[in-house]
Motif scaffolding. Structure first.
Motif, PDB file in Angstrom:
ATOM      1  N   UNK A   1      -2.190   6.995  10.348  1.00  0.00           N
ATOM      2  CA  UNK A   1      -1.277   5.894  10.127  1.00  0.00           C
ATOM      3  C   UNK A   1      -0.859   5.878   8.669  1.00  0.00           C
ATOM      4  N   UNK A   2       0.417   5.530   8.422  1.00  0.00           N
ATOM      5  CA  UNK A   2       0.897   5.563   7.040  1.00  0.00           C
ATOM      6  C   UNK A   2       1.918   4.471   6.799  1.00  0.00           C
ATOM      7  N   UNK A   3       2.139   4.215   5.518  1.00  0.00           N
ATOM      8  CA  UNK A   3       3.242   3.343   5.114  1.00  0.00           C
ATOM      9  C   UNK A   3       4.543   4.144   5.206  1.00  0.00           C
ATOM     10  N   UNK A   4       5.647   3.423   5.203  1.00  0.00           N
ATOM     11  CA  UNK A   4       6.934   4.125   5.278  1.00  0.00           C
ATOM     12  C   UNK A   4       7.173   5.008   4.065  1.00  0.00           C
ATOM     13  N   UNK A   5       6.518   4.661   2.957  1.00  0.00           N
ATOM     14  CA  UNK A   5       6.687   5.484   1.758  1.00  0.00           C
ATOM     15  C   UNK A   5       5.836   6.750   1.803  1.00  0.00           C
ATOM     16  N   UNK A   6       5.119   6.964   2.929  1.00  0.00           N
ATOM     17  CA  UNK A   6       4.366   8.200   3.080  1.00  0.00           C
ATOM     18  C   UNK A   6       2.895   8.088   2.772  1.00  0.00           C
ATOM     19  N   UNK A   7       2.468   6.970   2.246  1.00  0.00           N
ATOM     20  CA  UNK A   7       1.056   6.832   1.876  1.00  0.00           C
ATOM     21  C   UNK A   7       0.212   6.664   3.144  1.00  0.00           C
ATOM     22  N   UNK A   8      -0.784   7.528   3.289  1.00  0.00           N
ATOM     23  CA  UNK A   8      -1.630   7.456   4.479  1.00  0.00           C
ATOM     24  C   UNK A   8      -2.630   6.319   4.330  1.00  0.00           C
ATOM     25  N   UNK A   9      -2.737   5.512   5.376  1.00  0.00           N
ATOM     26  CA  UNK A   9      -3.610   4.341   5.314  1.00  0.00           C
ATOM     27  C   UNK A   9      -4.869   4.503   6.160  1.00  0.00           C
ATOM     28  N   UNK A  10      -4.758   5.262   7.214  1.00  0.00           N
ATOM     29  CA  UNK A  10      -5.912   5.381   8.111  1.00  0.00           C
ATOM     30  C   UNK A  10      -5.844   6.683   8.894  1.00  0.00           C
ATOM     31  N   UNK A  11      -7.018   7.143   9.258  1.00  0.00           N
ATOM     32  CA  UNK A  11      -7.062   8.353  10.089  1.00  0.00           C
ATOM     33  C   UNK A  11      -8.195   8.243  11.080  1.00  0.00           C
ATOM     34  N   UNK A  12      -7.898   8.657  12.324  1.00  0.00           N
ATOM     35  CA  UNK A  12      -8.946   8.744  13.330  1.00  0.00           C
ATOM     36  C   UNK A  12      -8.921  10.176  13.856  1.00  0.00           C
ATOM     37  N   UNK A  13     -10.067  10.823  13.757  1.00  0.00           N
ATOM     38  CA  UNK A  13     -10.069  12.241  14.108  1.00  0.00           C
ATOM     39  C   UNK A  13     -11.238  12.553  15.033  1.00  0.00           C
ATOM     40  N   UNK A  14     -10.938  13.357  16.033  1.00  0.00           N
ATOM     41  CA  UNK A  14     -11.985  13.865  16.922  1.00  0.00           C
ATOM     42  C   UNK A  14     -11.901  15.373  16.937  1.00  0.00           C
TER      43      UNK A  14
ATOM     44  N   UNK B   1       2.229  12.691  -2.685  1.00  0.00           N
ATOM     45  CA  UNK B   1       2.003  11.245  -2.581  1.00  0.00           C
ATOM     46  C   UNK B   1       0.542  10.950  -2.246  1.00  0.00           C
ATOM     47  N   UNK B   2      -0.038  11.793  -1.413  1.00  0.00           N
ATOM     48  CA  UNK B   2      -1.406  11.521  -0.949  1.00  0.00           C
ATOM     49  C   UNK B   2      -2.482  12.344  -1.665  1.00  0.00           C
ATOM     50  N   UNK B   3      -2.055  13.119  -2.660  1.00  0.00           N
ATOM     51  CA  UNK B   3      -2.997  14.049  -3.302  1.00  0.00           C
ATOM     52  C   UNK B   3      -4.236  13.343  -3.832  1.00  0.00           C
ATOM     53  N   UNK B   4      -5.352  13.987  -3.617  1.00  0.00           N
ATOM     54  CA  UNK B   4      -6.639  13.476  -4.097  1.00  0.00           C
ATOM     55  C   UNK B   4      -6.656  13.557  -5.620  1.00  0.00           C
ATOM     56  N   UNK B   5      -7.035  12.466  -6.273  1.00  0.00           N
ATOM     57  CA  UNK B   5      -7.092  12.503  -7.742  1.00  0.00           C
ATOM     58  C   UNK B   5      -8.409  11.907  -8.231  1.00  0.00           C
ATOM     59  N   UNK B   6      -8.653  12.097  -9.493  1.00  0.00           N
ATOM     60  CA  UNK B   6      -9.865  11.601 -10.122  1.00  0.00           C
ATOM     61  C   UNK B   6     -10.028  10.109  -9.815  1.00  0.00           C
ATOM     62  N   UNK B   7     -11.228   9.729  -9.445  1.00  0.00           N
ATOM     63  CA  UNK B   7     -11.485   8.318  -9.161  1.00  0.00           C
ATOM     64  C   UNK B   7     -11.420   7.989  -7.676  1.00  0.00           C
ATOM     65  N   UNK B   8     -10.787   8.845  -6.886  1.00  0.00           N
ATOM     66  CA  UNK B   8     -10.816   8.655  -5.420  1.00  0.00           C
ATOM     67  C   UNK B   8     -12.211   8.976  -4.901  1.00  0.00           C
TER      68      UNK B   8
END
Ligand SMILES: Cc1cc2nc3c(=O)[nH]c(=O)nc-3n(C[C@H](O)[C@H](O)[C@H](O)COP(=O)(O)OP(=O)(O)OC[C@H]3O[C@@H](n4cnc5c(N)ncnc54)[C@H](O)[C@@H]3O)c2cc1C
Ligand code: FES
Ligand code: FES
Lengths: 776, 276, 156
Positions: free
Chosen positions: A300-313, A395-402
């Motif tokens: 799930x993501x915002x319209x600006x592309x930011x991912x908010x949630x993930x469910x994975x199997x 937009x979603x890249x992992x950065x320091x502090x995450x």
């Protein structure tokens, strides 16, 4: 910095490898050695009713024949679920059923053909989906009785599930509430083979004094010792494992299988030397290959592309036995979000038994499959939101502090700079010219991106060690337990030592063979951890040497050790570079003019142990799996024929944060090899099963891999964000070239052909089916 | 490593070859003629064939000749594919055989062995099927020139002990307009999904395919040459006529996909022959 | 007529020398080179003609020794990797990083060496045709290409 770091160093054994003199396990021709030959199962799932060896036993040259009922042990690295020879039933096509030991290969093979086995076929579990169905066939009836060799493996009663890893991070409910768009998809990735050019082989001899001498083409000689010890209660100290050059491993030479069989065979003939060599067909199916994977993903993501949630199997197809599968499940879970920051994650990874050949570690350790799913998901999200695929990654890249999925804090040192990799990739692959470009003659040129992040998932107490001794001319012998399987680790170890000692690498002599009696323990030559682990041990051994050298010279010069410095095989007085002792004059003791001698032989030892790693919490996954991550961004450019649905691969690009590139040509070589293998997975490599779970392509005639000329042009660039605790800042880098490539290829083809690729390998027929709407 | 023993003979004359064959057979044992041996060794290793002796025909001058004599090209049955391709003597055959297996193996495979082999492809036969060629065989101790189709209908039909000595191709066929296409699943080095050889004579187009069916076969010449109807329709009619011959397999391709590929290949062929 | 019905002592010409060796008619050349002559630079990778690791030269041409009987080699000149004496291709493979594990290397060297001798002016198409006979699982073939081209262009 940079005495020798960053330079192209030719591997130490290079000239032996171009003259045919480099010796691999099976190159030691011993007259009189017996041969063991396996009879394998033609069924994927069947009861063994009877094994008739009457005729075979009296066949020429036969020394003995062993079947499952002769052996009362179960083995496995994590879960003791596997009999060395099938007992009562077979669980995959290719499983060893009987073993003939004879005076020569020809006679052994002839006798195998005379064994008669009566099977009663059982219903075959031919996919993960099938294995997880309610009331399905149970492959391991006694799953709960198996002995666990590690605490964190979780078999589920009355099921085909041999382990379950969970990630629960953040607040799922909130994540989905905050999402403005949801993308869902499922993926199926097949099992395949390592296909190292040297097939697996092992030899064993049990000496009258009880010593067990094994030689093997293994990446994990110390695991061989442990497993022989654990399985047969042989004291670990009497087991010697010798490893010479290994003709490629890619993870496939980590499992201990032929060594156990060679031990059983030798034991059965009073300790006589016995060798067992896989032919190619057995190497493909009898010995372990790569996992298969089925996955269901939802993000799930915002319209600006930011991912908010993930469910994975993720459901890992580990085949008939667990092997290292539960660890691969863990690895997939640990890095399930890819190199992206996802705050709310629910991820379940099941390790599932099927009646397929057994799977084990394979270059990338599950990450290639995991990356395929998440990277396809990102492209789908980008398409749904009409955002550029590279941009959505930025937009979603992992950065320091995450925080990682297992909630480890990300720093520049422990992870590097993924955003910078993307930036460089953009230029390297000329992303700005457009992702899909129509050309003449029905051709389309298209690009796709696939990125990766990987940590090690080693045991929390994995160790490495180095011993250094001097020759009388001041040159150094380096002895470590790392196996030379191809990437040049022995040379890298020498390079790190040369840098630290500030001396010529030509004066460092590396012991190429590993002999577990004299080589210090190195966990396993796997997981791209070698440079980090052995490199740290080399540095600590070098420091030990330097300390002793300084003390020795201080005694001679009657000064404080701090006033001295080691370089160019000399110990200098810092204040007067003309005053020095050459190493050759002190390393075996210093002799005064009157004959008096002091100091004695100088030897260095260095060791390393993983620190700060923890088990993962069973319910949430909280914990630290590896010491650092390596991140990178990759792309593939293809030319697609819109009429024939065929394609050519034009370019493949990789940008990786290497921390520090130690040996550029070697690192690039290893990356290109990985990329090529990734293209193999993308285009053609997979086991093909019939409805009864029988593998249809067990030779290189039908199991297709990349050949010369099918490879693209390779583009490689580096980011260098030092990893503070690594040797010269250099991050582990070996498997990684493979990880994002199948995804990048699938993304390119999906765009080129306007199709949704969710399976591998991507054959023109598959594309045609998707285009024409023809069902398989 | 082959798990059983056998004897090895390398005769220098046809007579020696047939004599030794007969002698061995008389003792109730199984001899086989041995060309490149690539199939014999592979199958012996996996235990799919058994025999007591191999008779290597590569030292028999008649079997290794490659020359033009009066008005025909003579290709000894033990001539390797590489030699055929490098000689340039018959461009269509050269192109066809240089797509069999890989280049190194082509230096070992013989044309006779490829055509007499058990593998369903026998790609080297394709050009011979469309050029009215003949074979010289040893039958009942004597040499006979017989039309290729008398012994080959996709499978080779020889009696025990009969040996192919040579392939004979009329010179007029060697340099006609031709077309060879090999399509695989994906990789260049692979069994054919379909391999097609075609030529155009004054009488029209002849084409033979392998990989489509369980043996090589001719495409219906009548349909291919129905010049009064459009090519697209001829393509469809051709496919309709051979539907039942087209195989489906798990490894290489389904029947439907083979049809799709064939359609493209035939269209391309008609295009290539335009104006030829 | 050459004839062997059982284990026999024969003469082979290997790497320029005549050697006497015991062979069984069913032995492949690969087997005899390795097990009887100790020339283990020639490697088995598939014993099925697919990988090229076992490639040697027979009268100058590359041949996969797993698909040749040792008896067939009688009367022919065999060259194995051990018989390459400072051939430019060896140096070129070292200088161009043409290998990692080295297991496929002998086979590639033999093909490249023969190519240089037979078609010194080979273009990319011909190079590809020849080298596609061999598999390498470690490299991505890029360095092998550089190595063979350096030799064909006389840059080594
Ligand atoms: C790596 C590899 C890839 C391959 N790919 C392909 C491919 O793409 N397409 C394809 O068509 N094939 C392919 N093949 C199979 C190949 O076609 C056969 O192995 C080959 O054609 C056999 O030729 P040979 O000369 O080695 O025959 P042999 O092995 O010597 O003989 C084969 C059979 O023919 C008989 N025979 C030989 N010569 C004669 C003769 N003169 N008269 C009568 N009988 C004779 C023999 O007795 C035997 O039964 C491939 C093989 C390999 C090893
Ligand atoms: S071993 Fe001969 S080609 Fe593979
Ligand atoms: S270098 Fe390892 S297979 Fe080529």
């Amino acid at each position: 910095m940079g005495y020798i770091i960053g330079k192209n160093i030719v591997r130490k054994e290079a000239f032996n490898k171009v003259t045919g003199t480099a010796k691999y396990t099976d190159d030691f021709i011993t007259t009189g050695i017996y041969h063991a030959e396996l009879l394998i199962s033609p069924y994927a799932h069947a009861k063994i009713i009877n094994i008739d060896i009457f005729e075979a036993v009296s066949s020429t040259g036969v020394k003995t024949i062993i079947t499952g009922s002769d052996i009362n042990v179960l083995c496995g690295p994590l879960l003791d679920d596997m009999p060395p020879l099938a007992k009562e039933k077979v669980r995959y096509h290719g499983e060893p059923v009987a073993m003939v030991v004879a005076d020569c290969e020809q006679n052994a093979k002839a006798a195998v053909a005379k064994i008669n086995v009566q099977y009663q076929p059982l219903q075959v579990v031919n996919s993960v989906l099938n294995a997880l169905k309610e009331n399905t066939v149970i492959i391991h009836e006694n799953l709960q009785q198996y002995k666990k060799n590690v605490p964190d493996v979780y078999p589920e009663a009355n099921s085909n599930i041999c382990s379950h890893v969970k990630i629960r991070k953040g607040d799922q409910q909130k994540g989905w509430q905050d999402s403005e768009i949801i993308v869902e998809s499922s993926f199926t990735l097949p099992q395949s083979d390592h296909a190292a050019m040297e097939t697996r082989t092992a030899q064993c001899e049990i000496l009258p004094n009880g010593r067990v001498i094994i030689s093997s083409s293994t990446q994990a000689p110390f695991s061989v010792k442990e497993q022989i010890n654990k399985t047969f209660q042989v004291p670990i100290g009497v087991i010697d494992v010798n490893v010479f050059f290994v003709g490629g491993g890619f993870g496939g030479k980590v499992p201990v299988q032929l060594e156990i069989l060679a031990y059983i065979a030798s034991k059965a003939v009073d300790g006589h030397a016995v060798k067992i060599v896989n032919n190619r067909e057995k190497d493909m199916i009898t010995s372990p290959g790569k996992i298969g994977l089925e996955a269901n993903m939802k993000i799930g993501a915002k319209k600006n592309g930011k991912i908010m949630a993930a469910e994975m199997h993720f459901n890992v197809d580990c085949g008939g036995y667990a092997e290292i599968g539960p660890r691969i499940a863990k690895a997939i879970a640990v890095d399930c979000a890819g190199p992206y920051n996802i705050e709310n994650i629910s991820c379940d990874v099941l390790c599932v038994y099927t009646n397929h050949p057994v799977a084990t570690s394979f270059r990338g350790f599950g990450h290639t499959s995991q990356a395929f799913c998440i990277e396809r998901m990102l492209d789908k999200l980008a398409a749904a939101l009409n955002i550029d695929p590279l941009e959505i990654r930025m937009i979603n890249a992992l950065v320091e502090g995450n925080y990682s999925p297992t909630q480890v804090k990300i720093t520049l040192s422990n992870t590097g700079n993924f955003g910078e990799c993307l930036n460089k990739l953009k230029t390297l692959i000329n992303w700005d010219e457009g992702q899909r470009i129509e050309e003449n003659n029905n051709l389309v040129r298209a690009k796709g991106i696939g990125c990766f992040i990987k940590t090690s998932d080693s045991p929390t107490n994995a160790i490495s060690g180095v011993l250094l001794t001097f020759n009388s001319d001041g040159s150094i012998n380096l002895n470590c337990g790392v196996v030379e399987i191809g990437p040049g680790m022995k040379t890298t170890a020498a390079q790190i030592l040369a840098e630290k000692m500030k001396m010529d690498i030509g004066r460092i002599h590396v012991k190429m063979e590993v002999d577990t009696q004299t080589s210090p323990v190195h966990w396993k030559t796997v997981a791209s951890m070698t440079t980090y682990m052995v490199g740290r041990a080399v540095l600590s051994a070098a420091e030990d040497l330097i300390r002793q050298l300084l003390n020795a010279a201080a005694t001679v010069f009657k000064c404080a050790p701090e006033d001295l410095e080691v370089a160019d095989e000399k110990v200098f007085l810092k204040t007067d570079l003309q005053t020095y002792l050459t190493l050759k004059d002190i390393v075996h003791g210093y002799q005064y003019q009157n004959g008096n001698s002091v100091v004695g032989q100088i030897m260095g030892r260095g060791s390393f142990i993983m620190n700060q790693l923890t088990f993962l919490d069973k319910e949430t996954g909280l914990g630290k799996a590896g010491p650092y991550w390596t991140v990178g961004a990759q792309a593939v450019e293809i030319e697609f024929d819109t009429q024939q649905h065929t394609y050519r691969i034009l370019k493949a690009a990789t940008v990786v944060d290497a921390g520090k590139v130690l040996n550029p040509k070697t690192v690039k070589g290893v990356l290109m090899g990985g990329m090529c293998m990734g293209l193999g997975l993308g285009t053609s490599e997979s086991f093909i099963y019939d409805t009864e779970g029988i593998v249809q392509n067990t030779s290189f005639r039908t199991y297709k891999m990349m050949r010369y000329g099918e490879n693209p042009d390779y583009l490689i660039d580096f980011v260098e964000t030092p990893q503070i605790d690594a040797p010269y800042g250099s991050r582990g880098l070996a498997e990684h070239g493979i990880i994002g490539i199948p995804a990048a290829l699938a993304n390119a083809i999906s765009v080129a052909a306007h199709v949704d690729i969710i399976n591998l390998p991507i054959t023109p027929e598959q594309i045609w089916r998707l285009k024409a709407g023809v069902q398989v | 490593m082959i798990a059983f023993d056998f004897a090895y003979f390398r005769p220098n004359t046809l007579k020696e070859a047939t004599e030794i064959y007969k002698q061995i057979a008389l003792t109730g044992k199984t001899p086989v003629y041995y060309g490149g041996g690539t199939e014999i060794i592979s199958m012996a290793r996996t235990g799919s064939v058994k025999f007591d002796a191999v008779i290597d025909i590569k030292s028999i001058p008649e079997c290794t000749t490659l020359c033009v004599e009066s008005d025909r090209l003579i290709i000894g049955s033990a001539v390797t594919l590489t030699k055929i391709a490098e000689s340039g003597c018959f461009p269509l055959l050269g192109e066809t055989v240089s797509r069999i297996a890989d280049h190194t193996i082509q230096g070992k495979i013989t044309i006779g062995g490829n055509i007499a082999g058990t593998i369903i492809y026998r790609e080297a036969a394709l050009p011979l099927m469309i050029t009215n060629s003949k074979v010289k065989i040893i039958r009942k101790n004597r040499l006979h020139d017989v039309p290729f189709f008398d012994v080959f209908d996709g499978d080779l039909h020889l009696q025990k002990g009969e040996l192919i000595v040579q392939f004979l191709i009329d010179k007029n066929y060697l340099n006609l307009p031709y077309c060879h296409v090999k399509k695989t699943k994906l990789d260049k080095i692979d069994y054919p999904l379909l391999s097609m050889a075609a030529i155009k004579t004054n009488n029209g187009i002849s084409a033979a395919v392998s990989g489509l069916g369980d043996k090589p076969f001719l495409l219906p010449g009548k349909i291919l040459n129905e010049t009064d109807i459009p090519e697209t329709i001829r393509v469809d009619k051709t496919i309709a006529a051979i539907q039942n011959n087209i195989i489906s397999d798990l490894i290489i391709a389904s029947k439907e996909y083979r049809v799709f590929v064939l359609k493209n290949v035939l269209t391309q062929m008609f295009h290539n022959f335009k104006g030829a | 007529m050459l004839a062997f019905s059982e284990k026999s002592i024969v003469k082979l010409n290997v790497n320029g020398e005549n050697v006497t060796v015991m062979i069984n008619p069913s032995y492949t050349l690969l087997h005899v080179l390795r097990e009887e002559l100790g020339l283990t630079g020639t490697k088995p990778g598939c014993e099925n003609g697919d990988c090229g690791a076992c490639t040697v030269l027979v009268d100058g041409w590359p041949i996969k020794s797993c698909l040749m009987l040792a008896a067939e080699a009688i009367g022919h000149q065999i060259v194995t990797v051990e018989g390459l004496k400072n051939a430019p291709i060896q140096k070129s493979f070292v200088e161009n990083w043409g290998f990692q594990c080295g297991y496929c290397t002998s086979g590639f060297l033999m093909v490249c060496h023969a190519l240089k001798n037979i078609h010194p002016d080979a273009n990319d198409f011909v190079i590809e045709q020849w080298l596609q006979s061999n598999l390498c699982r470690c490299t991505g073939y890029g360095e092998i290409k550089n190595a063979v081209k350096a030799v064909l262009e006389n840059r080594i």
